[in-house]
Motif scaffolding. Structure first.
Motif, PDB file in Angstrom:
ATOM      1  N   PRO A   1       0.822  -1.217   0.000  1.00  0.00           N
ATOM      2  CA  PRO A   1       0.000   0.000   0.000  1.00  0.00           C
ATOM      3  C   PRO A   1       0.858   1.272   0.000  1.00  0.00           C
ATOM      4  CG  PRO A   1      -0.929  -1.599   1.514  1.00  0.00           C
ATOM      5  CD  PRO A   1       0.407  -2.155   1.054  1.00  0.00           C
ATOM      6  N   ARG A   2       1.960   1.261   0.759  1.00  0.00           N
ATOM      7  CA  ARG A   2       2.823   2.442   0.823  1.00  0.00           C
ATOM      8  C   ARG A   2       3.508   2.721  -0.513  1.00  0.00           C
ATOM      9  NH1 ARG A   2       8.152   2.924   1.446  1.00  0.00           N
ATOM     10  NH2 ARG A   2       8.914   4.976   2.019  1.00  0.00           N
ATOM     11  N   THR A   3       4.088   1.685  -1.147  1.00  0.00           N
ATOM     12  CA  THR A   3       4.785   1.932  -2.415  1.00  0.00           C
ATOM     13  C   THR A   3       3.800   2.335  -3.496  1.00  0.00           C
ATOM     14  OG1 THR A   3       4.752  -0.439  -2.982  1.00  0.00           O
ATOM     15  CG2 THR A   3       6.758   0.427  -1.934  1.00  0.00           C
ATOM     16  N   GLN A   4       2.605   1.773  -3.469  1.00  0.00           N
ATOM     17  CA  GLN A   4       1.609   2.159  -4.460  1.00  0.00           C
ATOM     18  C   GLN A   4       1.244   3.634  -4.303  1.00  0.00           C
ATOM     19  OE1 GLN A   4      -1.490  -0.608  -5.170  1.00  0.00           O
ATOM     20  NE2 GLN A   4      -2.732   0.823  -6.325  1.00  0.00           N
ATOM     21  N   GLU A   5       1.016   4.066  -3.073  1.00  0.00           N
ATOM     22  CA  GLU A   5       0.680   5.465  -2.833  1.00  0.00           C
ATOM     23  C   GLU A   5       1.832   6.389  -3.253  1.00  0.00           C
ATOM     24  OE1 GLU A   5      -0.654   8.496   0.755  1.00  0.00           O
ATOM     25  OE2 GLU A   5      -0.079   6.449   1.268  1.00  0.00           O
ATOM     26  N   GLN A   6       3.053   6.015  -2.877  1.00  0.00           N
ATOM     27  CA  GLN A   6       4.212   6.845  -3.211  1.00  0.00           C
ATOM     28  C   GLN A   6       4.414   6.951  -4.724  1.00  0.00           C
ATOM     29  OE1 GLN A   6       6.314   8.597  -1.061  1.00  0.00           O
ATOM     30  NE2 GLN A   6       4.742   8.120   0.432  1.00  0.00           N
ATOM     31  N   LEU A   7       4.261   5.843  -5.431  1.00  0.00           N
ATOM     32  CA  LEU A   7       4.441   5.877  -6.883  1.00  0.00           C
ATOM     33  C   LEU A   7       3.298   6.606  -7.583  1.00  0.00           C
ATOM     34  CD1 LEU A   7       6.036   2.414  -7.700  1.00  0.00           C
ATOM     35  CD2 LEU A   7       7.142   4.663  -7.632  1.00  0.00           C
ATOM     36  N   GLN A   8       2.092   6.542  -7.029  1.00  0.00           N
ATOM     37  CA  GLN A   8       0.984   7.317  -7.604  1.00  0.00           C
ATOM     38  C   GLN A   8       1.265   8.810  -7.470  1.00  0.00           C
ATOM     39  OE1 GLN A   8      -2.260   5.500  -5.406  1.00  0.00           O
ATOM     40  NE2 GLN A   8      -2.933   4.374  -7.220  1.00  0.00           N
ATOM     41  N   TRP A   9       1.775   9.218  -6.300  1.00  0.00           N
ATOM     42  CA  TRP A   9       2.145  10.619  -6.109  1.00  0.00           C
ATOM     43  C   TRP A   9       3.252  11.025  -7.077  1.00  0.00           C
ATOM     44  CZ3 TRP A   9      -0.362  14.403  -3.958  1.00  0.00           C
ATOM     45  CH2 TRP A   9      -1.277  14.154  -2.927  1.00  0.00           C
ATOM     46  N   LEU A  10       4.251  10.166  -7.225  1.00  0.00           N
ATOM     47  CA  LEU A  10       5.359  10.479  -8.117  1.00  0.00           C
ATOM     48  C   LEU A  10       4.888  10.561  -9.569  1.00  0.00           C
ATOM     49  CD1 LEU A  10       8.312  11.113  -8.551  1.00  0.00           C
ATOM     50  CD2 LEU A  10       8.782   8.641  -8.522  1.00  0.00           C
ATOM     51  N   ALA A  11       3.993   9.674  -9.967  1.00  0.00           N
ATOM     52  CA  ALA A  11       3.445   9.731 -11.325  1.00  0.00           C
ATOM     53  C   ALA A  11       2.730  11.060 -11.554  1.00  0.00           C
ATOM     54  CB  ALA A  11       2.503   8.552 -11.570  1.00  0.00           C
ATOM     55  N   ALA A  12       1.984  11.525 -10.557  1.00  0.00           N
ATOM     56  CA  ALA A  12       1.307  12.819 -10.666  1.00  0.00           C
ATOM     57  C   ALA A  12       2.331  13.951 -10.761  1.00  0.00           C
ATOM     58  CB  ALA A  12       0.378  13.030  -9.466  1.00  0.00           C
ATOM     59  N   GLU A  13       3.414  13.851  -9.982  1.00  0.00           N
ATOM     60  CA  GLU A  13       4.458  14.878 -10.049  1.00  0.00           C
ATOM     61  C   GLU A  13       5.141  14.889 -11.410  1.00  0.00           C
ATOM     62  OE1 GLU A  13       6.293  15.675  -5.735  1.00  0.00           O
ATOM     63  OE2 GLU A  13       6.364  13.558  -6.302  1.00  0.00           O
ATOM     64  N   ILE A  14       5.356  13.716 -11.983  1.00  0.00           N
ATOM     65  CA  ILE A  14       5.968  13.627 -13.311  1.00  0.00           C
ATOM     66  C   ILE A  14       5.080  14.330 -14.327  1.00  0.00           C
ATOM     67  CG2 ILE A  14       6.533  12.021 -15.190  1.00  0.00           C
ATOM     68  CD1 ILE A  14       7.536  10.088 -12.929  1.00  0.00           C
ATOM     69  N   THR A  15       3.772  14.129 -14.223  1.00  0.00           N
ATOM     70  CA  THR A  15       2.827  14.799 -15.116  1.00  0.00           C
ATOM     71  C   THR A  15       2.924  16.316 -14.954  1.00  0.00           C
ATOM     72  OG1 THR A  15       1.365  12.882 -15.015  1.00  0.00           O
ATOM     73  CG2 THR A  15       0.402  14.934 -15.800  1.00  0.00           C
TER      74      THR A  15
END
Length: 143
Positions: free
Chosen positions: A45-59
């Motif tokens: 759950p933690r890595t999924q949340e962190q990578l979702q945030w990072l994907a949004a930041e990349i956008t």
């Protein structure tokens, strides 16, 4: 095994600070690069949340990102990827154990490094509890 998360992204080459920002975030999480812009982490759950945030930041950085859930179906060495995560965190733990032997060890800084390593300890290395125990003992001996 609970599976893997793959982050696949593309970000403009200039300014390079954007690429460095993403690279640093991935390294903080303990992600491993499978290819230039394809990084993997164990699915939690933690890595999924962190990578979702990072994907949004990349956008937001004018890039493109895709986050995938994956199961490893075939690999020449099925345990190699998992072993990479284990070796990386165990190297950090060993460095901490060496640093804790020094009389002038900065316990506050070492505790912070331990907490950061623990966040990347996806496969529960037996060295983690050893480092924690030594940190606690050193803390008690300085009181």
């Amino acid at each position: 095994m609970r599976g893997w998360l793959l982050l696949v992204y593309r970000i403009p080459r200039e300014p390079t600070s954007r690429r460095v920002f993403v690279w640093r975030k991935l390294k903080q999480l303990g992600a491993i690069a499978l290819q230039d812009a394809v990084w993997v982490l164990p699915r939690t759950p933690r890595t999924q949340e962190q990578l979702q945030w990072l994907a949004a930041e990349i956008t937001e950085l004018e890039g493109d990102a895709m986050l995938w859930e994956a199961e490893q179906v075939y690999a020449t060495d099925a345990t190699a990827l998992r072993q990479q995560f284990i070796e990386t965190v165990e190297a950090e733990y060993r460095e901490l154990l060496v640093a804790l032997k020094k009389k002038t060890a900065d316990l506050s800084a070492l505790s912070k490094r331990y907490q950061q390593a623990q966040l990347r300890d996806y496969f529960a290395s037996p060295l983690g509890p050893q480092v924690r125990e030594r940190l606690l003992k050193r803390g008690e001996s300085t009181k």
